[in-house]
Design a protein around this motif. Structure first.
Motif, mmCIF file in Angstrom:
data_model
loop_
_atom_site.group_PDB
_atom_site.id
_atom_site.type_symbol
_atom_site.label_atom_id
_atom_site.label_comp_id
_atom_site.label_asym_id
_atom_site.label_seq_id
_atom_site.Cartn_x
_atom_site.Cartn_y
_atom_site.Cartn_z
ATOM 1 N N LYS A 61 0.856 -1.179 0.000
ATOM 2 C CA LYS A 61 0.000 0.000 0.000
ATOM 3 C C LYS A 61 0.892 1.229 0.000
ATOM 4 C CE LYS A 61 -4.109 1.591 2.502
ATOM 5 N NZ LYS A 61 -3.952 2.991 2.296
ATOM 6 N N LYS A 66 -4.572 2.085 -3.170
ATOM 7 C CA LYS A 66 -5.047 0.748 -2.809
ATOM 8 C C LYS A 66 -3.858 -0.186 -2.684
ATOM 9 C CE LYS A 66 -8.195 -0.122 -6.018
ATOM 10 N NZ LYS A 66 -9.108 -0.877 -6.832
ATOM 11 N N THR A 68 -1.616 -2.964 -3.817
ATOM 12 C CA THR A 68 -1.384 -3.475 -5.168
ATOM 13 C C THR A 68 -0.178 -4.407 -5.168
ATOM 14 O OG1 THR A 68 -2.076 -1.297 -5.922
ATOM 15 C CG2 THR A 68 -1.178 -2.753 -7.583
#
Ligand code: HEC
Length: 147
Positions: A61, A66, A68
């Motif tokens: 993060k 978000k 990923t």
């Protein structure tokens, strides 16, 4: 560094687009990155499939973004086609055994690593991470059926 350029020259002579060529290119890149990793850390013991797989699936993060992972776009099976999480565009499989156009060009691979690692991890990946990552990719040769 001199040896790296000899390896690079060997690499470029493999430019033909066949799965066999891209697999041997990928193997040459593993050698180059392993050599760099060993230079950075004399205790380096070499790339492993497990490290590469963990690296590929590791969720990070960054700031307010978000969580990923590389797998977010490239999917958990690098032999499958991926999908860009932002644009929704299809991404051809990363595995050189499935997609002969991958790992054909060292400059492009370096550029993509720098770009994607900065996007996902917030800094460039280390040579050790790149070596393990490609080692792992070479083991993924069978696309799974998509849900
Ligand atoms: C936001 C989506 C996205 C994420 C997340 C992502 N990638 Fe990519 N990646 C792409 C796209 C799109 C391409 C294909 C570009 C092309 O086909 O030329 C690509 C291609 C690549 C290539 C090029 C291989 C080649 O020879 O063509 C490498 C290497 C790569 N990604 C590594 C990574 C790594 C390592 C991570 C995780 C740190 C990662 N990517 C995460 C979208 C992503």
């Amino acid at each position: 560094m001199k040896q790296t350029s000899i390896l690079l020259a060997a690499l470029l002579s493999f430019a033909a687009f066949s799965a066999q060529a891209s697999v041997s290119n990928a193997e040459t890149m593993i050698m180059i990155y392993s050599k760099q990793a060993k230079q950075a850390n004399p205790d380096y013991t070499g790339p492993t499939v497990a490290d590469g797989k963990a690296f590929f699936n590791r969720k990070i993060k960054l700031g307010k973004g978000k969580e990923t992972a590389c797998a977010s776009c490239h999917t958990a099976n690098p032999a499958n086609s991926g999908k860009h999480i932002v644009t929704g565009k299809a991404i051809k499989p990363l595995s050189p055994a499935v997609n002969p156009k991958r790992f054909a060009d060292f400059e492009k691979v370096e550029a993509k690593f720098t770009q994607h690692c900065n996007d996902i991890i917030g800094s460039d990946c280390t040579a050790a991470e790149k070596a393990s990552y490609i080692t792992y990719l070479l083991t993924e040769q069978t696309p799974s059926i998509k849900k």
